[in-house]
Design a protein around this motif. Sequence first.
Motif, PDB file in Angstrom:
ATOM      1  N   ASN A 288      45.840  74.307  46.118  1.00  0.00           N
ATOM      2  CA  ASN A 288      46.668  73.433  45.392  1.00  0.00           C
ATOM      3  C   ASN A 288      46.514  73.163  44.442  1.00  0.00           C
ATOM      4  OD1 ASN A 288      47.176  73.351  48.806  1.00  0.00           O
ATOM      5  ND2 ASN A 288      48.806  73.013  48.156  1.00  0.00           N
ATOM      6  N   TYR A 289      47.473  72.968  43.743  1.00  0.00           N
ATOM      7  CA  TYR A 289      47.951  71.636  42.572  1.00  0.00           C
ATOM      8  C   TYR A 289      48.676  71.199  42.904  1.00  0.00           C
ATOM      9  CZ  TYR A 289      46.407  76.503  41.713  1.00  0.00           C
ATOM     10  OH  TYR A 289      45.681  77.917  41.140  1.00  0.00           O
ATOM     11  N   SER A 290      48.543  69.495  42.470  1.00  0.00           N
ATOM     12  CA  SER A 290      48.924  68.341  42.826  1.00  0.00           C
ATOM     13  C   SER A 290      49.353  67.759  41.444  1.00  0.00           C
ATOM     14  CB  SER A 290      48.119  67.902  43.122  1.00  0.00           C
ATOM     15  OG  SER A 290      48.354  67.741  45.129  1.00  0.00           O
ATOM     16  N   VAL A 291      50.740  67.829  40.999  1.00  0.00           N
ATOM     17  CA  VAL A 291      50.463  67.200  39.521  1.00  0.00           C
ATOM     18  C   VAL A 291      51.477  65.672  40.002  1.00  0.00           C
ATOM     19  CG1 VAL A 291      52.476  66.650  37.443  1.00  0.00           C
ATOM     20  CG2 VAL A 291      51.797  69.031  38.845  1.00  0.00           C
ATOM     21  N   GLY A 292      50.101  64.545  39.132  1.00  0.00           N
ATOM     22  CA  GLY A 292      50.752  63.074  40.011  1.00  0.00           C
ATOM     23  C   GLY A 292      51.313  61.931  39.021  1.00  0.00           C
ATOM     24  N   PHE A 293      51.409  61.144  39.211  1.00  0.00           N
ATOM     25  CA  PHE A 293      52.256  59.955  38.461  1.00  0.00           C
ATOM     26  C   PHE A 293      51.679  58.774  38.571  1.00  0.00           C
ATOM     27  CE2 PHE A 293      54.550  64.144  39.176  1.00  0.00           C
ATOM     28  CZ  PHE A 293      55.566  64.055  37.763  1.00  0.00           C
ATOM     29  N   ARG A 294      51.177  57.792  37.218  1.00  0.00           N
ATOM     30  CA  ARG A 294      50.845  56.560  37.221  1.00  0.00           C
ATOM     31  C   ARG A 294      52.079  56.138  37.826  1.00  0.00           C
ATOM     32  NH1 ARG A 294      47.961  55.123  31.957  1.00  0.00           N
ATOM     33  NH2 ARG A 294      45.764  56.890  32.575  1.00  0.00           N
ATOM     34  N   ALA A 295      51.512  55.021  38.093  1.00  0.00           N
ATOM     35  CA  ALA A 295      52.539  53.986  38.594  1.00  0.00           C
ATOM     36  C   ALA A 295      51.512  52.781  39.011  1.00  0.00           C
ATOM     37  CB  ALA A 295      52.819  53.679  40.444  1.00  0.00           C
ATOM     38  N   PRO A 296      51.512  51.509  38.048  1.00  0.00           N
ATOM     39  CA  PRO A 296      51.132  51.250  37.624  1.00  0.00           C
ATOM     40  C   PRO A 296      51.155  49.649  38.786  1.00  0.00           C
ATOM     41  CG  PRO A 296      51.560  51.463  35.567  1.00  0.00           C
ATOM     42  CD  PRO A 296      52.717  52.141  35.885  1.00  0.00           C
ATOM     43  N   SER A 297      50.214  48.937  39.619  1.00  0.00           N
ATOM     44  CA  SER A 297      50.488  48.117  39.458  1.00  0.00           C
ATOM     45  C   SER A 297      50.490  46.395  39.170  1.00  0.00           C
ATOM     46  CB  SER A 297      49.400  47.740  41.066  1.00  0.00           C
ATOM     47  OG  SER A 297      48.292  47.216  40.297  1.00  0.00           O
ATOM     48  N   GLY A 298      51.705  45.647  40.104  1.00  0.00           N
ATOM     49  CA  GLY A 298      51.150  43.910  38.510  1.00  0.00           C
ATOM     50  C   GLY A 298      49.662  43.960  38.597  1.00  0.00           C
ATOM     51  N   ARG A 299      48.771  44.202  39.549  1.00  0.00           N
ATOM     52  CA  ARG A 299      46.820  43.446  39.380  1.00  0.00           C
ATOM     53  C   ARG A 299      46.648  44.420  38.250  1.00  0.00           C
ATOM     54  NH1 ARG A 299      44.922  45.227  44.105  1.00  0.00           N
ATOM     55  NH2 ARG A 299      45.481  43.934  45.435  1.00  0.00           N
ATOM     56  N   GLU A 300      47.075  45.977  37.781  1.00  0.00           N
ATOM     57  CA  GLU A 300      46.410  46.537  36.732  1.00  0.00           C
ATOM     58  C   GLU A 300      47.281  46.190  35.738  1.00  0.00           C
ATOM     59  OE1 GLU A 300      46.223  50.850  37.559  1.00  0.00           O
ATOM     60  OE2 GLU A 300      47.469  49.773  39.366  1.00  0.00           O
ATOM     61  N   LEU A 301      48.816  45.914  35.930  1.00  0.00           N
ATOM     62  CA  LEU A 301      49.109  45.230  34.422  1.00  0.00           C
ATOM     63  C   LEU A 301      48.411  43.806  33.684  1.00  0.00           C
ATOM     64  CD1 LEU A 301      52.533  46.213  35.107  1.00  0.00           C
ATOM     65  CD2 LEU A 301      51.132  48.132  33.835  1.00  0.00           C
ATOM     66  N   ILE A 302      49.024  42.858  35.005  1.00  0.00           N
ATOM     67  CA  ILE A 302      48.369  40.857  34.636  1.00  0.00           C
ATOM     68  C   ILE A 302      46.760  41.596  33.749  1.00  0.00           C
ATOM     69  CG2 ILE A 302      47.623  39.413  35.723  1.00  0.00           C
ATOM     70  CD1 ILE A 302      50.166  39.498  37.277  1.00  0.00           C
ATOM     71  N   SER A 303      45.666  42.308  34.619  1.00  0.00           N
ATOM     72  CA  SER A 303      44.389  42.817  34.286  1.00  0.00           C
ATOM     73  C   SER A 303      44.577  42.962  32.955  1.00  0.00           C
ATOM     74  CB  SER A 303      43.608  43.482  35.221  1.00  0.00           C
ATOM     75  OG  SER A 303      42.715  43.382  34.887  1.00  0.00           O
ATOM     76  N   GLY A 304      45.149  44.097  32.761  1.00  0.00           N
ATOM     77  CA  GLY A 304      45.023  45.062  31.667  1.00  0.00           C
ATOM     78  C   GLY A 304      45.595  43.839  30.126  1.00  0.00           C
ATOM     79  N   PHE A 305      45.894  43.464  30.595  1.00  0.00           N
ATOM     80  CA  PHE A 305      47.049  42.347  29.482  1.00  0.00           C
ATOM     81  C   PHE A 305      45.992  40.675  28.952  1.00  0.00           C
ATOM     82  CE2 PHE A 305      50.012  38.872  28.493  1.00  0.00           C
ATOM     83  CZ  PHE A 305      50.146  39.666  26.849  1.00  0.00           C
ATOM     84  N   ALA A 306      45.289  40.616  30.764  1.00  0.00           N
ATOM     85  CA  ALA A 306      44.696  39.855  30.294  1.00  0.00           C
ATOM     86  C   ALA A 306      43.004  40.318  28.977  1.00  0.00           C
ATOM     87  CB  ALA A 306      44.268  39.013  31.499  1.00  0.00           C
ATOM     88  N   ASP A 307      43.199  41.048  29.349  1.00  0.00           N
ATOM     89  CA  ASP A 307      41.530  41.723  28.578  1.00  0.00           C
ATOM     90  C   ASP A 307      42.396  41.734  26.878  1.00  0.00           C
ATOM     91  OD1 ASP A 307      40.384  42.390  30.671  1.00  0.00           O
ATOM     92  OD2 ASP A 307      40.866  44.072  30.620  1.00  0.00           O
ATOM     93  N   TYR A 308      43.950  42.471  26.694  1.00  0.00           N
ATOM     94  CA  TYR A 308      44.215  42.474  25.979  1.00  0.00           C
ATOM     95  C   TYR A 308      44.315  40.839  25.080  1.00  0.00           C
ATOM     96  CZ  TYR A 308      47.720  42.436  21.725  1.00  0.00           C
ATOM     97  OH  TYR A 308      48.761  43.248  20.833  1.00  0.00           O
ATOM     98  N   VAL A 309      44.419  39.895  25.963  1.00  0.00           N
ATOM     99  CA  VAL A 309      44.698  38.439  25.720  1.00  0.00           C
ATOM    100  C   VAL A 309      43.121  37.634  24.972  1.00  0.00           C
ATOM    101  CG1 VAL A 309      45.288  36.058  26.204  1.00  0.00           C
ATOM    102  CG2 VAL A 309      46.715  37.764  26.220  1.00  0.00           C
ATOM    103  N   LEU A 310      42.300  37.915  25.708  1.00  0.00           N
ATOM    104  CA  LEU A 310      41.375  37.872  24.945  1.00  0.00           C
ATOM    105  C   LEU A 310      41.034  38.302  23.894  1.00  0.00           C
ATOM    106  CD1 LEU A 310      40.052  37.460  29.438  1.00  0.00           C
ATOM    107  CD2 LEU A 310      40.140  35.286  27.384  1.00  0.00           C
ATOM    108  N   ALA A 311      41.153  39.623  24.041  1.00  0.00           N
ATOM    109  CA  ALA A 311      40.267  40.549  22.620  1.00  0.00           C
ATOM    110  C   ALA A 311      40.883  39.775  21.555  1.00  0.00           C
ATOM    111  CB  ALA A 311      40.938  41.906  22.612  1.00  0.00           C
ATOM    112  N   HIS A 312      42.410  39.633  21.738  1.00  0.00           N
ATOM    113  CA  HIS A 312      42.687  39.293  20.484  1.00  0.00           C
ATOM    114  C   HIS A 312      43.167  37.323  20.750  1.00  0.00           C
ATOM    115  CE1 HIS A 312      43.666  43.729  20.802  1.00  0.00           C
ATOM    116  NE2 HIS A 312      44.301  43.411  19.524  1.00  0.00           N
ATOM    117  N   GLU A 313      42.121  37.107  21.213  1.00  0.00           N
ATOM    118  CA  GLU A 313      42.711  35.344  21.249  1.00  0.00           C
ATOM    119  C   GLU A 313      43.546  35.055  20.570  1.00  0.00           C
ATOM    120  OE1 GLU A 313      39.545  34.615  17.800  1.00  0.00           O
ATOM    121  OE2 GLU A 313      37.875  35.189  18.451  1.00  0.00           O
ATOM    122  N   LEU A 314      44.719  35.506  21.804  1.00  0.00           N
ATOM    123  CA  LEU A 314      45.748  34.834  21.884  1.00  0.00           C
ATOM    124  C   LEU A 314      46.076  33.492  22.964  1.00  0.00           C
ATOM    125  CD1 LEU A 314      47.939  37.847  21.186  1.00  0.00           C
ATOM    126  CD2 LEU A 314      47.439  36.609  20.094  1.00  0.00           C
ATOM    127  N   GLY A 315      47.153  32.802  23.495  1.00  0.00           N
ATOM    128  CA  GLY A 315      47.030  31.921  24.180  1.00  0.00           C
ATOM    129  C   GLY A 315      46.258  30.766  24.093  1.00  0.00           C
TER     130      GLY A 315
END
Length: 374
Positions: free
Chosen positions: A197-224
């Motif tokens: 069987n071949y399963s073509v899967g799709f991304r569906a980022p959760s709010g938790r993933e998005l906030i965590s990923g953006f927080a990493d970006y904020v810290l790395a770029h010293e924003l806020g």
Amino acid sequence: MDYQLDLNWPDFVQRYWQKRPVVLKRGFKNFVDPITPDELAGLAMENEVDSRLVSHQAGKWQVSHGPFESFDHLGENNWSLLVQAVDHWHEPSAALMRPFRFLPDWRIDDLMISFSVPGGGVGPHLDQYDVFIIQGTGRRRWRVGDKIPMKQHCPHPDLLQVAPFDAIIDEEMEPGDILYIPPGFPHEGYSLENAINYSVGFRAPSGRELISGFADYVLAHELGSYRYSDPEVVSRENPADILPQELAGIRDIMLDVINKPEHFEQWFGEFISQSRHELDIAPPEPPYQPDEIYDALQQGDRLTRLGGLRVLCLGDAVFVNGERIESPHRAALHALANTLYLGQEAFDTALDDPAFLAQLAALVNSGYWYFGEE
């Protein structure tokens, strides 16, 4: 091989996409497997490849993770080998992803391939993303239930399942059949004979993933880095009280970090263009000089994109595996993002610009594109 999907995409999206499951009989006519069970087993022996064995014997579920050294200990019933992101490692299998590019590239995740012996499966479960399951060699019975609240349990620490359910789809699938399942619909598949069987899967980022990923970006770029202030602080009867307007002020500080389009777009482009699995990166040795790239393209050679590489457009920018690529040659960047095989005609006059040619050489020398046949 060029796989042709017999599907009216606009009609499919209107009737089924994220709405209800469906079996597309003979979605691929005259289907030919791009990979053999032996080749799949070979991939599962590699360190960089994410694989697992799931078995169900005497009422007990067992899960083991690759890389595997041997499969000789396995019996003839009730086990499955599952290998993630095969499109990263096996070019013929990657061809199965292309017919699904009617849907946006940023939503597509990877190609998981499973080989199951009779009775093999992972039990009843549900996914939080869309999946197209293509039946290869062999027959498999699939049951899909309705989308209702269901408790999940772990019969094994590495296996999440749901309780038995009433089926709204109960079908034996044959080579070339496709089962589409939206998020949240419980399903289970059991092989009736040795089957792929071949399963073509799709991304569906959760709010938790998005906030965590953006927080990493904020810290790395010293924003806020600015702080809460209240020059007109309001007196209150009870000093312990936090007033609604003060809470709103705190929320505004947080939202202000997000509501900067240039940073938000930069973060999302980097975030969503990164692959969740290892890439089969093999930088050329020795590296290409820009003029060698130019000459090869002029002589008719074509550049092939590395399997699984995520190349996405956001506004005027193109993001390649988490990195922003900028150039005044918009058409050439657009070709990099949208075309899997690139000849000289895709770049046109951009190749005459030493700056663009140097960028292209850097991408090739990173192993992201390589000279090869379609």
